[in-house]
Scaffold this motif. Structure first.
Motif, PDB file in Angstrom:
ATOM      1  N   VAL A  59       9.234 -24.492  -1.424  1.00  0.00           N
ATOM      2  CA  VAL A  59       8.497 -23.947  -2.716  1.00  0.00           C
ATOM      3  C   VAL A  59       7.792 -22.687  -2.289  1.00  0.00           C
ATOM      4  CG1 VAL A  59       7.534 -24.258  -4.942  1.00  0.00           C
ATOM      5  CG2 VAL A  59       8.794 -26.083  -3.893  1.00  0.00           C
ATOM      6  N   GLY A  60       8.199 -21.446  -1.801  1.00  0.00           N
ATOM      7  CA  GLY A  60       7.297 -20.498  -1.152  1.00  0.00           C
ATOM      8  C   GLY A  60       6.344 -19.885  -2.114  1.00  0.00           C
ATOM      9  N   ASP A  61       5.294 -19.405  -1.368  1.00  0.00           N
ATOM     10  CA  ASP A  61       4.551 -18.641  -2.170  1.00  0.00           C
ATOM     11  C   ASP A  61       4.979 -16.952  -2.623  1.00  0.00           C
ATOM     12  OD1 ASP A  61       4.174 -17.336   0.245  1.00  0.00           O
ATOM     13  OD2 ASP A  61       2.039 -17.290   0.122  1.00  0.00           O
ATOM     14  N   SER A  62       6.248 -16.866  -2.186  1.00  0.00           N
ATOM     15  CA  SER A  62       6.955 -15.703  -2.440  1.00  0.00           C
ATOM     16  C   SER A  62       7.500 -15.899  -3.822  1.00  0.00           C
ATOM     17  CB  SER A  62       8.260 -15.669  -1.553  1.00  0.00           C
ATOM     18  OG  SER A  62       9.170 -17.041  -1.489  1.00  0.00           O
ATOM     19  N   LEU A  63       7.176 -17.111  -4.490  1.00  0.00           N
ATOM     20  CA  LEU A  63       7.442 -16.964  -5.754  1.00  0.00           C
ATOM     21  C   LEU A  63       6.666 -16.005  -6.555  1.00  0.00           C
ATOM     22  CD1 LEU A  63       4.904 -18.584  -7.679  1.00  0.00           C
ATOM     23  CD2 LEU A  63       5.889 -20.699  -6.278  1.00  0.00           C
ATOM     24  N   GLY A  85       6.010 -27.945   0.417  1.00  0.00           N
ATOM     25  CA  GLY A  85       5.086 -26.949  -0.715  1.00  0.00           C
ATOM     26  C   GLY A  85       4.129 -25.956   0.118  1.00  0.00           C
ATOM     27  N   ASP A  86       4.176 -24.664  -0.097  1.00  0.00           N
ATOM     28  CA  ASP A  86       3.595 -23.509   0.627  1.00  0.00           C
ATOM     29  C   ASP A  86       2.152 -23.402   0.048  1.00  0.00           C
ATOM     30  OD1 ASP A  86       3.711 -21.610   2.339  1.00  0.00           O
ATOM     31  OD2 ASP A  86       4.930 -20.067   1.356  1.00  0.00           O
ATOM     32  N   MET A  87       1.320 -23.352   0.999  1.00  0.00           N
ATOM     33  CA  MET A  87      -0.141 -23.371   0.571  1.00  0.00           C
ATOM     34  C   MET A  87      -0.437 -21.763   0.343  1.00  0.00           C
ATOM     35  SD  MET A  87      -1.767 -26.569   1.237  1.00  0.00           S
ATOM     36  CE  MET A  87      -3.512 -26.136   1.835  1.00  0.00           C
ATOM     37  N   VAL A 108       8.872 -19.047  12.338  1.00  0.00           N
ATOM     38  CA  VAL A 108       8.713 -17.944  13.067  1.00  0.00           C
ATOM     39  C   VAL A 108       9.504 -16.777  12.091  1.00  0.00           C
ATOM     40  CG1 VAL A 108       8.785 -16.587  15.165  1.00  0.00           C
ATOM     41  CG2 VAL A 108       8.700 -18.708  15.424  1.00  0.00           C
ATOM     42  N   GLU A 109       8.534 -15.738  11.663  1.00  0.00           N
ATOM     43  CA  GLU A 109       9.190 -14.698  10.763  1.00  0.00           C
ATOM     44  C   GLU A 109       9.043 -13.268  11.428  1.00  0.00           C
ATOM     45  OE1 GLU A 109       7.639 -14.634   6.812  1.00  0.00           O
ATOM     46  OE2 GLU A 109       8.462 -12.952   6.416  1.00  0.00           O
ATOM     47  N   ALA A 110      10.259 -12.817  11.434  1.00  0.00           N
ATOM     48  CA  ALA A 110      10.312 -11.010  11.601  1.00  0.00           C
ATOM     49  C   ALA A 110       9.719 -10.764  13.151  1.00  0.00           C
ATOM     50  CB  ALA A 110       9.475 -10.315  10.650  1.00  0.00           C
ATOM     51  N   ILE A 155       3.836 -29.736   3.714  1.00  0.00           N
ATOM     52  CA  ILE A 155       3.132 -28.345   3.314  1.00  0.00           C
ATOM     53  C   ILE A 155       3.387 -27.374   4.699  1.00  0.00           C
ATOM     54  CG2 ILE A 155       1.665 -29.085   1.650  1.00  0.00           C
ATOM     55  CD1 ILE A 155       0.001 -27.862   4.740  1.00  0.00           C
ATOM     56  N   LYS A 156       3.281 -26.089   4.361  1.00  0.00           N
ATOM     57  CA  LYS A 156       3.354 -25.059   5.399  1.00  0.00           C
ATOM     58  C   LYS A 156       1.959 -24.176   4.937  1.00  0.00           C
ATOM     59  CE  LYS A 156       6.261 -21.282   4.906  1.00  0.00           C
ATOM     60  NZ  LYS A 156       5.289 -20.282   4.768  1.00  0.00           N
ATOM     61  N   LEU A 157       1.515 -23.553   6.246  1.00  0.00           N
ATOM     62  CA  LEU A 157       0.368 -22.590   5.834  1.00  0.00           C
ATOM     63  C   LEU A 157       0.617 -21.772   6.987  1.00  0.00           C
ATOM     64  CD1 LEU A 157      -1.543 -23.369   8.285  1.00  0.00           C
ATOM     65  CD2 LEU A 157      -2.501 -24.937   6.583  1.00  0.00           C
TER      66      LEU A 157
HETATM   67  O1  KIV Z   1       6.841 -17.852   0.835  1.00  0.00           O
HETATM   68  C1  KIV Z   1       7.968 -17.929   1.460  1.00  0.00           C
HETATM   69  O2  KIV Z   1       9.111 -17.887   0.856  1.00  0.00           O
HETATM   70  C2  KIV Z   1       8.001 -18.090   3.008  1.00  0.00           C
HETATM   71  C3  KIV Z   1       9.199 -17.585   3.563  1.00  0.00           C
HETATM   72  C4  KIV Z   1       8.904 -16.541   4.673  1.00  0.00           C
HETATM   73  C5  KIV Z   1      10.235 -18.470   3.873  1.00  0.00           C
HETATM   74  O3  KIV Z   1       6.987 -18.408   3.605  1.00  0.00           O
END
Ligand code: KIV
Length: 283
Positions: free
Chosen positions: A44-48, A84-86, A183-185, A114-116
């Motif tokens: 559930v990314g904060d890209s929302l 869940g994305d912080m 790891v992004e980009a 969770i991810k941060l």
């Molecule tokens: O919020 C998000 O969608 C992300 C992407 C980079 C996967 O963190």
């Protein structure tokens, strides 16, 4: 019924070379479709912020918004490992806030992890959350919440010097207690070095095929998000076009009175229409 993966399963998949596939989800129906498609994980990314709310970036996203979407995703995908994305400022201020906000994802939205975002500078928060008994995924490279400091949405680690910074960040995040890392980009060679040096799973978004798995933003993959498409995206559908065509067909049908047809409605019980007309005739 689909078996939900655990952190141990994910570790075992890294060891056996089995790729983990995941995607973002922000709502109940996407989560249902992803679970039906046998997705290993959901974020559930904060890209929302961009994909659902139309913000220019992820910075305005709040904890309450994230919890609300995470709850919907959990209801749609009860048998999938969901992260869940912080959001911005939910963990940067201090460890106590980080632990409390991470805990909300587990208590209120029944997330599995969770991810941060960030490298060495967020290690105290990663350690505090992990010490609280929660699974934490790190996120390095292009970290959208700090894109201002990175000079925009740009690839990272393209020089030997910046690649070394990323490798040190990755090792520190593992040391702090993260169970996995995104790891992004980042150039694929750099991501591969990180993947090979870490014992925890290392996942890629725009960081090459050698990672332990891949994630994409669902709105990019399905062709929903229109503002821009990052280089690393592969589109598997054009839902925007299909949706616009479907909505146009509906507009045409209603304007030409070809919708609804009798089959879309209800019938009166036999004889009741005559009774009604007779009754109305008396009045
Ligand atoms: O919020 C998000 O969608 C992300 C992407 C980079 C996967 O963190």
């Amino acid at each position: 019924m689909k078996k939900k993966l655990s952190a141990l399963d994910l570790l075992e998949m890294k060891r056996s070379g089995k790729k983990v596939v995941w995607v973002t989800a922000y709502d109940y129906w996407t989560a249902q479709f992803a679970e039906a498609a046998d997705m290993d994980m959901l974020l559930v990314g904060d890209s929302l912020g961009m994909c659902v709310y139309g913000y220019e970036g992820t910075v305005p996203v709040t904890m309450d918004q994230c919890i609300c979407h995470a709850e919907a995703v959990r209801r749609g995908a009860p048998n999938t490992f969901v992260i869940g994305d912080m959001p911005f400022l939910s963990y940067q201020v201090n460890n106590d806030e980080a632990v409390r906000n991470a805990g909300r994802f587990f208590k209120e939205a029944r997330m599995d992890a969770i991810k941060l975002e960030g490298g060495r500078r967020v290690c105290p928060q990663v350690k505090a959350i992990a010490d609280g008994g929660m699974l934490v995924m790190g996120h390095i490279g292009l970290t959208p919440q700090s894109s201002g400091q990175l000079g925009g949405f740009k690839a990272q680690g393209r020089t030997a010097e910046t690649a070394i910074e990323l490798i040190e960040d990755a090792l520190a995040i593992q040391e702090a207690g993260a169970f996995s890392l995104l790891v992004e980009a980042v150039p694929p060679e750099v991501c591969k070095i990180i993947r090979d040096r870490l014992t925890i799973p290392v996942y890629s978004i725009g960081a090459g095929v050698d990672a332990d798995g891949q994630v994409l933003i669902v709105s990019d993959l399905l062709g929903v998000f229109q503002a821009f498409t990052p280089k690393f995206v592969k589109r598997y559908a054009d839902i925007a076009e299909d949706t616009i065509n479907a909505l146009k067909a509906y507009v045409d049908d209603v304007r030409s009175a070809s919708f609804p047809e009798p089959k879309h409605g209800y019938t009166m019980i036999e004889g009741e229409l005559e009774k009604l007309m007779a009754e109305l005739g008396k009045r």
